[in-house]
Design an enzyme around this catalytic site. Sequence first.
Site, short mmCIF file in Angstrom:
data_model
loop_
_atom_site.label_atom_id
_atom_site.label_comp_id
_atom_site.label_asym_id
_atom_site.label_seq_id
_atom_site.Cartn_x
_atom_site.Cartn_y
_atom_site.Cartn_z
N ASP A 153 0.82 -1.21 0.00
CA ASP A 153 0.00 0.00 0.00
C ASP A 153 0.86 1.26 0.00
O ASP A 153 2.08 1.20 -0.02
CB ASP A 153 -0.94 -0.05 1.21
N TRP A 187 -2.87 3.39 -5.81
CA TRP A 187 -4.12 4.03 -6.20
C TRP A 187 -4.05 4.80 -7.52
O TRP A 187 -4.93 5.59 -7.84
CB TRP A 187 -4.62 4.97 -5.08
N GLY A 188 -2.98 4.56 -8.30
CA GLY A 188 -2.85 5.24 -9.58
C GLY A 188 -2.38 6.67 -9.48
O GLY A 188 -2.33 7.39 -10.49
N ASP A 189 -2.00 7.12 -8.28
CA ASP A 189 -1.61 8.52 -8.09
C ASP A 189 -0.39 8.91 -8.90
O ASP A 189 -0.25 10.07 -9.33
CB ASP A 189 -1.33 8.81 -6.61
N ASN A 190 0.52 7.96 -9.10
CA ASN A 190 1.78 8.25 -9.78
C ASN A 190 1.90 7.51 -11.11
O ASN A 190 3.01 7.24 -11.57
CB ASN A 190 2.95 7.89 -8.87
N ASP A 208 -9.93 3.47 -3.71
CA ASP A 208 -10.65 2.28 -3.27
C ASP A 208 -12.06 2.19 -3.85
O ASP A 208 -12.71 3.20 -4.13
CB ASP A 208 -10.77 2.27 -1.74
#
Length: 405
Positions: A153, A187-190, A208
């Site tokens: 995570d 979470w696809g942030d980067n 999520d």
Amino acid sequence: MIKKLLINAGLFGFALAASMSVSAQKFEHLAKTPQLGWNSWNTFACDVNEKMIREMADAMVASGMKDAGYEYINIDDCWHGERDKQGFIQVDKKSFPSGMKALADYVHSKGLKLGIYSDAGNTTCAGRPGSRGHEYQDAVTYASWGIDYVKYDWCDTKDINPKAAYATMRDAIHKAGRPMLFSICEWGDNKPWEWATDVGHSWRTTGDIYPCWNCEHNHGSWSSWGVLPILDKQAGLRKYAGPGHWNDMDMMEVGNGMNEDEDRAHFSLWAMMASPLIAGNDLRKMSEATKKILTNKDMLAINQDKLGIQAMKWIDEGDIEIYVKPLEKGDYAVLFLNRADTTVNYSLDWGFHYMKDDISKHEIFFDKKKFNWRDIWNGGKGSTAEKLNLTMAAHSVAVLRLTPQ
């Protein structure tokens, strides 16, 4: 003796990491098709213990899910105790009194595999010890326990470089020597799809999931998402997916409160998009309808097709969207999605349409090439030589498997 080996392996790992001589590797033979399994978080959050995990393994076998192809039983956050004086992570002894090795042995005795959870930061999302600075220790500990899957995570990661953080844990897992599927959860942030093909076996593409059809559940500083918002966030990502590296649309909410049509659509969309299929319900208490959805072998076969091509959106008519997924031996899966809140009647004259997939280089001139089709959920049969007429309930799908005539 085991502790001494762990300490020696951990120290060796630290030295190896410091020397920057670790080769960039993951276990390439894993996740050649999207992983199938179950995870504790959606239903149980932090309420995890060894008794429940054993019962989930039993239920995966008894329900027919194992026979259908599911293999991973994954413990999410909150299994952690404290670190010992040498820095090695311990289990929460109240919840896992027999220890993780004994639990892994039990899961393995059922013909299944055990997954575990950690975090790239100092603490996990629930505030338990993260792996930052302990990557090699944690990887060798997991290997000694017999762990098969690591979900990693992205909480408590201020000022941490994601590429370096995930590569470090990848290298630690590889150095530990036990094949463990590495599931990236940032979470696809980067934009991990742009850099993680050689790092992880799958990467989350969104925040999520939430058990609803078309909603955003706002948590203040972040949101969780329903089925349609997660689907829509996959636009432009299919070119990055393939055997050994998948776009992960998050664990499924089948059986967790949506209606049967929505559950069937949710499962079908995840399968078509070549996402890992990780159930998130209580396997011990699921209804017969939920079991039939999760164990639909024809739909699972579409997800597990060896070509590993993520479906593309072929036709968009607003409330109705049509997705196409090329399959082995010239077959295709075609999914019709009714996004509307009402029943829709829809007709498709195949002969007037042309399908070209620039990414996989598949194309079909339906006026020249005919296919027989089979309805995956309802069992009907037909041919693309004839017009297709569908009556689709709100929030439902129809899925056809096309085979060349």
